[in-house]
Design a protein around this motif. Structure first.
Motif, mmCIF file in Angstrom:
data_model
loop_
_atom_site.group_PDB
_atom_site.id
_atom_site.type_symbol
_atom_site.label_atom_id
_atom_site.label_comp_id
_atom_site.label_asym_id
_atom_site.label_seq_id
_atom_site.Cartn_x
_atom_site.Cartn_y
_atom_site.Cartn_z
ATOM 1 N N LEU A 33 18.227 -20.765 -11.839
ATOM 2 C CA LEU A 33 19.242 -20.235 -10.927
ATOM 3 C C LEU A 33 19.793 -18.903 -11.431
ATOM 4 C CD1 LEU A 33 21.223 -23.490 -10.020
ATOM 5 C CD2 LEU A 33 19.598 -22.231 -8.591
ATOM 6 N N TYR A 34 20.076 -18.820 -12.743
ATOM 7 C CA TYR A 34 20.563 -17.563 -13.317
ATOM 8 C C TYR A 34 19.539 -16.449 -13.145
ATOM 9 C CZ TYR A 34 24.553 -19.766 -15.681
ATOM 10 O OH TYR A 34 25.722 -20.414 -15.961
ATOM 11 N N VAL A 36 17.034 -16.220 -10.991
ATOM 12 C CA VAL A 36 16.832 -15.848 -9.590
ATOM 13 C C VAL A 36 18.030 -15.057 -9.066
ATOM 14 C CG1 VAL A 36 16.633 -16.740 -7.231
ATOM 15 C CG2 VAL A 36 15.259 -17.750 -9.053
ATOM 16 N N ALA A 37 19.240 -15.589 -9.290
ATOM 17 C CA ALA A 37 20.436 -14.962 -8.726
ATOM 18 C C ALA A 37 20.757 -13.629 -9.393
ATOM 19 C CB ALA A 37 21.630 -15.910 -8.865
ATOM 20 N N PHE A 38 20.716 -13.595 -10.720
ATOM 21 C CA PHE A 38 21.109 -12.381 -11.441
ATOM 22 C C PHE A 38 19.915 -11.498 -11.800
ATOM 23 C CE2 PHE A 38 24.561 -15.387 -12.363
ATOM 24 C CZ PHE A 38 25.652 -14.642 -11.958
ATOM 25 N N TRP A 40 16.556 -11.539 -10.359
ATOM 26 C CA TRP A 40 15.857 -11.023 -9.187
ATOM 27 C C TRP A 40 16.807 -10.521 -8.112
ATOM 28 C CZ3 TRP A 40 11.419 -15.078 -8.115
ATOM 29 C CH2 TRP A 40 10.411 -14.868 -9.048
ATOM 30 N N GLY A 41 17.907 -11.219 -7.881
ATOM 31 C CA GLY A 41 18.825 -10.848 -6.810
ATOM 32 C C GLY A 41 19.671 -9.655 -7.171
ATOM 33 N N LEU A 42 20.760 -9.918 -7.865
ATOM 34 C CA LEU A 42 21.674 -8.843 -8.265
ATOM 35 C C LEU A 42 21.008 -7.850 -9.204
ATOM 36 C CD1 LEU A 42 24.623 -7.768 -8.281
ATOM 37 C CD2 LEU A 42 25.034 -9.269 -10.235
ATOM 38 N N ARG A 44 18.095 -6.527 -9.413
ATOM 39 C CA ARG A 44 17.199 -5.479 -8.885
ATOM 40 C C ARG A 44 17.937 -4.180 -8.596
ATOM 41 N NH1 ARG A 44 12.130 -7.237 -7.747
ATOM 42 N NH2 ARG A 44 11.793 -9.497 -7.509
#
Length: 245
Positions: A33-34, A36-38, A40-42, A44
């Motif tokens: 989750l970390y 993916v969220a931080f 890949w998500g934030l 990038r």
């Protein structure tokens, strides 16, 4: 004494071995989750010093995760002392009580390092770029040792599960977010900056980040971690002897 330490450690190892698959799977959830969220998500849209944010993030996650796993691995000891009253059986058994403490702490360190290995594998799968060296692993072990010792001390002194939960809320949770895990402590106001540099997790995050990027380790941070290891172990020795009285 070595045989007694192995005996205490071996009991926890047998329990862990029988639950290994469940332990590994459960330890994968939060890191994914970390990442993916931080990562890949934030991440990038963020760069740190010209590098990808995920490379900055992973050492922080390793420090955070090893702290939580090592501490929480000793939660069951609190139940044995307060509710099941079985800890007296350990102290009346033909085993050195101090060896019992060391064995429990080593078992918690093992759990923290297994969990860290899972995160390292996941981080590489997510494209992170950092270097694993013997010193990098040593810093992780020191961090696991510090919070395993804190967990042992808390389990031997705190009166209820509710108070154990409050310990997490008031001590571990603030460190999780303020000690350089997700952002550099340099961004904090001056008072907070100096405060978080008193805490061990900050120095673990800084060391892992520096060593992982090929930098020279800050020996002051190493000295701080060693100080915490020795001090916290001394507290563990004290509460173990007091429990025998």
């Amino acid at each position: 004494m070595l045989y007694d330490i192995i005996t205490a450690f071996w009991r926890d190892w047998i329990v862990l071995k029988r639950r290994m698959i469940k332990f590994i799977l459960s330890r994968m959830v939060a890191p994914i989750l970390y990442l993916v969220a931080f990562g890949w998500g934030l991440g990038r849209s963020i760069t740190t010093g010209g590098g990808a944010y995920i490379n900055f993030l992973v050492p922080g996650i390793l420090a955070l995760n090893s702290m939580n796993i090592s501490f929480n691995s000793l939660t069951s000891l609190h139940g044995e002392r307060v509710y099941h009253k079985s800890i007296e059986e350990y102290f009346t058994a033909p085993i050195n009580p101090l060896s019992f403490a060391i064995g429990k702490i080593l078992a918690a360190i093992l759990r923290g390092m297994i969990s860290s290995a899972i995160i390292i594998i996941l981080a590489y799968a997510f494209g992170a770029d950092f270097t694993i060296t013997p010193l990098f692993l040593l810093v992780l072990i020191l961090n696991c040792a510090i919070f395993a010792e804190i967990g042992f001390y808390a389990a031997m002194t705190i009166a209820s599960y509710e108070d154990m939960g409050r310990f997490n809320t008031y001590i571990l949770l603030p460190m999780s977010f303020l000690c350089g895990t997700f952002f550099s402590p340099d961004k904090l106001p001056t008072a907070f900056y100096y405060f978080v540099h008193i805490l061990p997790l900050t120095h673990t995050s800084l060391l892992l980040r520096g060593i992982g990027s090929g930098g020279v380790p800050n020996m002051i941070s190493v000295a701080v971690l060693l100080f915490y290891v020795i001090t916290c172990f001394s507290l563990c020795v004290y509460v173990t002897k007091k429990a025998q009285e």
